[in-house]
Design a protein around this motif. Structure first.
Motif, PDB file in Angstrom:
ATOM      1  N   LYS A   1     -63.117 -29.903-110.428  1.00 30.41           N
ATOM      2  CA  LYS A   1     -61.820 -29.220-110.475  1.00 30.41           C
ATOM      3  C   LYS A   1     -60.655 -30.160-110.154  1.00 30.41           C
ATOM      4  O   LYS A   1     -59.523 -29.907-110.548  1.00 30.41           O
ATOM      5  CB  LYS A   1     -61.800 -28.029-109.505  1.00 30.41           C
ATOM      6  CG  LYS A   1     -62.783 -26.945-109.865  1.00 30.41           C
ATOM      7  CD  LYS A   1     -62.478 -26.391-111.239  1.00 30.41           C
ATOM      8  CE  LYS A   1     -63.428 -25.299-111.638  1.00 30.41           C
ATOM      9  NZ  LYS A   1     -63.166 -24.753-112.953  1.00 30.41           N
ATOM     10  N   ILE A   2     -60.930 -31.255-109.457  1.00 31.17           N
ATOM     11  CA  ILE A   2     -59.892 -32.233-109.119  1.00 31.17           C
ATOM     12  C   ILE A   2     -59.608 -33.163-110.304  1.00 31.17           C
ATOM     13  O   ILE A   2     -58.467 -33.561-110.541  1.00 31.17           O
ATOM     14  CB  ILE A   2     -60.299 -33.056-107.869  1.00 31.17           C
ATOM     15  CG1 ILE A   2     -60.239 -32.178-106.628  1.00 31.17           C
ATOM     16  CG2 ILE A   2     -59.423 -34.276-107.694  1.00 31.17           C
ATOM     17  CD1 ILE A   2     -60.777 -32.843-105.374  1.00 31.17           C
ATOM     18  N   ILE A   3     -60.631 -33.491-111.059  1.00 34.19           N
ATOM     19  CA  ILE A   3     -60.515 -34.458-112.157  1.00 34.19           C
ATOM     20  C   ILE A   3     -59.375 -34.150-113.129  1.00 34.19           C
ATOM     21  O   ILE A   3     -58.625 -35.051-113.502  1.00 34.19           O
ATOM     22  CB  ILE A   3     -61.874 -34.612-112.889  1.00 34.19           C
ATOM     23  CG1 ILE A   3     -62.838 -35.369-111.980  1.00 34.19           C
ATOM     24  CG2 ILE A   3     -61.719 -35.323-114.227  1.00 34.19           C
ATOM     25  CD1 ILE A   3     -64.266 -35.406-112.462  1.00 34.19           C
ATOM     26  N   PRO A   4     -59.167 -32.884-113.545  1.00 34.04           N
ATOM     27  CA  PRO A   4     -58.065 -32.622-114.483  1.00 34.04           C
ATOM     28  C   PRO A   4     -56.673 -32.986-113.940  1.00 34.04           C
ATOM     29  O   PRO A   4     -55.748 -33.191-114.726  1.00 34.04           O
ATOM     30  CB  PRO A   4     -58.164 -31.112-114.744  1.00 34.04           C
ATOM     31  CG  PRO A   4     -59.585 -30.774-114.459  1.00 34.04           C
ATOM     32  CD  PRO A   4     -59.996 -31.691-113.347  1.00 34.04           C
ATOM     33  N   TYR A   5     -56.526 -33.078-112.642  1.00 32.14           N
ATOM     34  CA  TYR A   5     -55.242 -33.502-112.069  1.00 32.14           C
ATOM     35  C   TYR A   5     -55.137 -35.027-112.006  1.00 32.14           C
ATOM     36  O   TYR A   5     -54.049 -35.583-112.097  1.00 32.14           O
ATOM     37  CB  TYR A   5     -55.078 -32.941-110.647  1.00 32.14           C
ATOM     38  CG  TYR A   5     -55.028 -31.440-110.590  1.00 32.14           C
ATOM     39  CD1 TYR A   5     -53.865 -30.759-110.919  1.00 32.14           C
ATOM     40  CD2 TYR A   5     -56.145 -30.708-110.213  1.00 32.14           C
ATOM     41  CE1 TYR A   5     -53.807 -29.369-110.865  1.00 32.14           C
ATOM     42  CE2 TYR A   5     -56.095 -29.322-110.148  1.00 32.14           C
ATOM     43  CZ  TYR A   5     -54.933 -28.662-110.479  1.00 32.14           C
ATOM     44  OH  TYR A   5     -54.882 -27.294-110.428  1.00 32.14           O
TER      45      TYR A   5
ATOM     46  N   TYR B   1     -69.442 -29.570-103.534  1.00 29.39           N
ATOM     47  CA  TYR B   1     -68.587 -30.756-103.659  1.00 29.39           C
ATOM     48  C   TYR B   1     -68.504 -31.223-105.109  1.00 29.39           C
ATOM     49  O   TYR B   1     -67.459 -31.683-105.560  1.00 29.39           O
ATOM     50  CB  TYR B   1     -69.075 -31.895-102.763  1.00 29.39           C
ATOM     51  CG  TYR B   1     -68.559 -31.793-101.347  1.00 29.39           C
ATOM     52  CD1 TYR B   1     -67.191 -31.851-101.076  1.00 29.39           C
ATOM     53  CD2 TYR B   1     -69.430 -31.650-100.280  1.00 29.39           C
ATOM     54  CE1 TYR B   1     -66.710 -31.759 -99.792  1.00 29.39           C
ATOM     55  CE2 TYR B   1     -68.955 -31.552 -98.976  1.00 29.39           C
ATOM     56  CZ  TYR B   1     -67.592 -31.607 -98.737  1.00 29.39           C
ATOM     57  OH  TYR B   1     -67.118 -31.503 -97.458  1.00 29.39           O
ATOM     58  N   ARG B   2     -69.582 -31.094-105.856  1.00 33.97           N
ATOM     59  CA  ARG B   2     -69.570 -31.461-107.277  1.00 33.97           C
ATOM     60  C   ARG B   2     -68.595 -30.544-108.028  1.00 33.97           C
ATOM     61  O   ARG B   2     -67.794 -30.988-108.835  1.00 33.97           O
ATOM     62  CB  ARG B   2     -70.986 -31.375-107.858  1.00 33.97           C
ATOM     63  CG  ARG B   2     -71.090 -31.477-109.367  1.00 33.97           C
ATOM     64  CD  ARG B   2     -70.259 -32.542-109.987  1.00 33.97           C
ATOM     65  NE  ARG B   2     -70.885 -33.823-110.022  1.00 33.97           N
ATOM     66  CZ  ARG B   2     -70.236 -34.940-110.330  1.00 33.97           C
ATOM     67  NH1 ARG B   2     -68.957 -34.906-110.626  1.00 33.97           N
ATOM     68  NH2 ARG B   2     -70.832 -36.081-110.364  1.00 33.97           N
TER      69      ARG B   2
ATOM     70  N   HIS C   1     -66.608 -26.679 -95.246  1.00 38.68           N
ATOM     71  CA  HIS C   1     -67.360 -27.726 -95.942  1.00 38.68           C
ATOM     72  C   HIS C   1     -68.350 -27.119 -96.934  1.00 38.68           C
ATOM     73  O   HIS C   1     -69.235 -26.371 -96.537  1.00 38.68           O
ATOM     74  CB  HIS C   1     -68.120 -28.600 -94.939  1.00 38.68           C
ATOM     75  CG  HIS C   1     -67.216 -29.311 -94.000  1.00 38.68           C
ATOM     76  ND1 HIS C   1     -66.972 -28.865 -92.729  1.00 38.68           N
ATOM     77  CD2 HIS C   1     -66.476 -30.426 -94.157  1.00 38.68           C
ATOM     78  CE1 HIS C   1     -66.117 -29.678 -92.134  1.00 38.68           C
ATOM     79  NE2 HIS C   1     -65.796 -30.631 -92.984  1.00 38.68           N
ATOM     80  N   PRO C   2     -68.199 -27.465 -98.234  1.00 40.56           N
ATOM     81  CA  PRO C   2     -69.175 -27.013 -99.230  1.00 40.56           C
ATOM     82  C   PRO C   2     -70.486 -27.792 -99.102  1.00 40.56           C
ATOM     83  O   PRO C   2     -70.541 -28.843 -98.455  1.00 40.56           O
ATOM     84  CB  PRO C   2     -68.505 -27.358-100.567  1.00 40.56           C
ATOM     85  CG  PRO C   2     -67.096 -27.697-100.262  1.00 40.56           C
ATOM     86  CD  PRO C   2     -67.065 -28.155 -98.847  1.00 40.56           C
ATOM     87  N   ASP C   3     -71.518 -27.284 -99.776  1.00 34.11           N
ATOM     88  CA  ASP C   3     -72.752 -28.061 -99.853  1.00 34.11           C
ATOM     89  C   ASP C   3     -72.599 -29.084-100.989  1.00 34.11           C
ATOM     90  O   ASP C   3     -71.518 -29.219-101.572  1.00 34.11           O
ATOM     91  CB  ASP C   3     -73.968 -27.146-100.047  1.00 34.11           C
ATOM     92  CG  ASP C   3     -73.994 -26.424-101.388  1.00 34.11           C
ATOM     93  OD1 ASP C   3     -73.125 -26.676-102.258  1.00 34.11           O
ATOM     94  OD2 ASP C   3     -74.899 -25.589-101.580  1.00 34.11           O
TER      95      ASP C   3
ATOM     96  N   GLN D   1     -69.087 -20.713-105.913  1.00 33.04           N
ATOM     97  CA  GLN D   1     -69.445 -22.011-106.491  1.00 33.04           C
ATOM     98  C   GLN D   1     -69.389 -23.129-105.447  1.00 33.04           C
ATOM     99  O   GLN D   1     -70.027 -24.169-105.603  1.00 33.04           O
ATOM    100  CB  GLN D   1     -68.501 -22.361-107.645  1.00 33.04           C
ATOM    101  CG  GLN D   1     -68.598 -21.430-108.815  1.00 33.04           C
ATOM    102  CD  GLN D   1     -69.900 -21.614-109.560  1.00 33.04           C
ATOM    103  OE1 GLN D   1     -70.371 -22.728-109.743  1.00 33.04           O
ATOM    104  NE2 GLN D   1     -70.494 -20.518-109.976  1.00 33.04           N
ATOM    105  N   LEU D   2     -68.599 -22.917-104.402  1.00 28.53           N
ATOM    106  CA  LEU D   2     -68.443 -23.943-103.367  1.00 28.53           C
ATOM    107  C   LEU D   2     -69.599 -23.938-102.376  1.00 28.53           C
ATOM    108  O   LEU D   2     -69.885 -24.961-101.755  1.00 28.53           O
ATOM    109  CB  LEU D   2     -67.115 -23.746-102.630  1.00 28.53           C
ATOM    110  CG  LEU D   2     -65.892 -24.078-103.486  1.00 28.53           C
ATOM    111  CD1 LEU D   2     -64.637 -23.455-102.901  1.00 28.53           C
ATOM    112  CD2 LEU D   2     -65.739 -25.578-103.617  1.00 28.53           C
ATOM    113  N   ASN D   3     -70.262 -22.808-102.214  1.00 31.81           N
ATOM    114  CA  ASN D   3     -71.427 -22.713-101.319  1.00 31.81           C
ATOM    115  C   ASN D   3     -71.128 -23.294 -99.934  1.00 31.81           C
ATOM    116  O   ASN D   3     -71.792 -24.226 -99.486  1.00 31.81           O
ATOM    117  CB  ASN D   3     -72.638 -23.432-101.924  1.00 31.81           C
ATOM    118  CG  ASN D   3     -73.013 -22.877-103.276  1.00 31.81           C
ATOM    119  OD1 ASN D   3     -73.051 -21.676-103.476  1.00 31.81           O
ATOM    120  ND2 ASN D   3     -73.255 -23.770-104.219  1.00 31.81           N
TER     121      ASN D   3
END
Length: 173
Positions: free
Chosen positions: A159-163, A153-154, A147-149, A139-141
């Motif tokens: 995945k960061i938002i829930p924290y 990054y989306r 560095h993801p594409d 999913q990170l590509n």
């Protein structure tokens, strides 16, 4: 060394001469010149030279990084701010595995994997720190070793938002 931009203004704000300004930016010019030399092949990349990397140096780097993260947390706490630290996923690292590194690894990758393992181990004891190294790499590509594409990054942001949301909600109360 890691963030020289943070101290340029403070260090040189009283030196409003051409020499003072040049002194503040000289370090960046030297690093830029070094980067150009590396990318043009004039000099080998420092990441290709790994002979002097020892377990002790890895431990020193991990300890220095952990101390910086702890200092940032302590500063934010003293200023009544919320600090959240994330260990980002990297293509060269698999969670809790200091010996894994990807197939297209650079000479430095095994050492980076050991460093990441140290980060993950040390930061797992901190209540303000979260490891995202277990995210789905497909999913990170990744476009390189860390560095993801854009879609990656989306996915990472989602995945960061829930924290972050609970930290924001606790501030509202």
């Amino acid at each position: 060394w890691n963030s020289p931009l943070f101290n340029i203004v403070e260090t040189h704000k009283k030196k409003y001469t051409v020499a003072g300004i040049f002194e503040g930016y000289y370090n960046h010019l030297a690093k830029a010149a070094s980067l150009v030399k590396t990318h043009t092949g004039i000099k080998p990349s420092s990441s290709d030279y790994v002979k002097d990397i020892t377990p002790e140096k890895i431990n020193q780097y991990v300890e220095a990084h952990i101390n910086i993260v702890q200092d940032m947390y302590d500063f934010c706490r003293a200023k009544q701010m919320t600090f959240i630290n994330f260990l980002q996923p990297a293509n060269f690292y698999r969670p809790n595995d200091s010996l894994f590194y990807s197939k297209n690894a650079q000479p430095i990758s095994p050492f980076l994997s050991r460093i990441y393992y140290g980060f993950e181990k040390e930061l797992s004891t901190r209540s303000y720190s979260y490891s995202l190294t277990n995210l789905d790499k497909s999913q990170l590509n990744f476009v390189d070793e860390c560095h993801p594409d854009i879609k990656g990054y989306r996915y990472l942001a989602d995945k960061i938002i829930p924290y972050i949301i609970p930290a924001i909600d606790s501030l509202k109360q």
